[in-house]
Design a protein around this motif. Sequence first.
Motif, short mmCIF file in Angstrom:
data_model
loop_
_atom_site.label_atom_id
_atom_site.label_comp_id
_atom_site.label_asym_id
_atom_site.label_seq_id
_atom_site.Cartn_x
_atom_site.Cartn_y
_atom_site.Cartn_z
N THR A 1 0.82 -1.22 0.00
CA THR A 1 0.00 0.00 0.00
C THR A 1 0.84 1.25 0.00
N LYS B 1 2.57 3.82 -4.84
CA LYS B 1 1.50 4.38 -5.68
C LYS B 1 1.34 3.49 -6.91
N ARG C 1 -6.05 5.48 -9.98
CA ARG C 1 -5.18 5.27 -8.83
C ARG C 1 -5.77 4.14 -7.98
N GLN D 1 -6.09 1.51 -4.84
CA GLN D 1 -5.91 1.57 -3.40
C GLN D 1 -5.67 0.16 -2.85
#
Length: 466
Positions: A283, A286, A308, A310
């Motif tokens: 995590t 990126k 993006r 997560q």
Amino acid sequence: MDFTEIYRQSSSLVAFSPGGHFILTAVEDRIIVRRTDTFQITRTWLVDASPSHTNLFLSTKQNTKVKTSQNSSNTINDTWITHCGWSCDSEYILAACAKRGTVHILKLRDEDWTGRIEAGTEEWGLRVTLWSLVTATASYIQFPIHPDRGYAFRADGRYFILGERHKSKDTLGIYDASESFKLMRHFPLPTSSLSSFSVSPAGNHIAVWEGPLEFKLHVLTMAGNLLATFTPEPDPILGVRNVAWHPNGMFLAAAGWDDRIYILDSLSWSAVATLELSSRVPTTVKTWREPSKWMETTEGRGFLSYERLQGTQVLSLIRADQTKSNPKSGPVQLEWNNTGDLLLARFDNIPTAVHIFDFPSPQQEFVPRLRSVLIHSNPVLNARWNPVRKGSLVLCCGMQSVYVWSDEWVNEAGEEEEMAECIGVPAQKFEAKDVRWAPDGKGFILYDKDQFCCAFEVEDGGTETT
């Protein structure tokens, strides 16, 4: 981003001049030079395709063994330009027809001056020929190890360095380019079968490595003194695949055919860090993913941000058979940005991803880490760092699009953030197979199989691009 029209080219022979004011293109047997501010044609030359005497003699003997229909097809391709390029001062252009054994020298600002070198045939790679445009004489260096690698100029252009083989021994020759390539040093190498070598940016060290079956990396001085030999533990099955010097020469990145990248420092020439590819992306990293079917959404005429992701991500790795030659594994590309605080890696066993590693400043603890991963729908064919800006990357995947990543985007709070975007190429049919930056870093060339276009940043305030 503003795109030019689509233009023809052959064999991806398109290049900006060193000053960035002109762009050179080869189209079959013709050289075309355009201005980069207007893309209007400045000069054109039709290259004389007549073969050299040696080439003519050899081709005459070979043509008696093939069919007439084949000869007709080969004759057309043999006249095409196979290599072209600029001199460092943007005054001269070379255009080579390798199959004809000729090299043509053209002068940009003089319509009447031309030169032609009949090099004959060098298919056996037995020597290197060096021609002087001042004296029109040639000098020769015998027995290069490889015809397509194992040679380099020092960064300042002063010395030419060549891997040679004499009396069944690997050697390195250093020649002074300012003194008609006079031999300065000649010393044996610790390799048994030299694969290639790389000169440090400062020109004081040379990294040489063995053939594909043994991972041995040697570091020598320009005088030929052996400083160190690096072999990872445990010893990999295969040899060195990629080597990349840090821009200031303080570090050397080396990788083989496995999932590891070794970072050597210039004090001990031992591994001070090992970067390893993992199927799990934590995590803290990126992770960006190309949006699904975004070309249909934008109709290929706009741009769209990556998604993006997560949480922890799992990548699908291809497990290659390491016992076979040239397995689909290991870093196919290692490249530092111009400041050396970012290292790009593309792995053969996960072709759709680009990994970006972050390197700390000298004031910070030396703990390199994976910073970002870019995931795409198709295999990445090429990725290039901007030559001027430290955090700007462009890549292509063989589609009608180009992809950019940057860590220089400023948000509303005035802070720099990462951004990643997909940009469609506004053309009827275009597949971007390669990309190369302009010297000023304000634009780049996109290559298709037989055509190209350029893309430039739009100036602030809507002013015209350059």
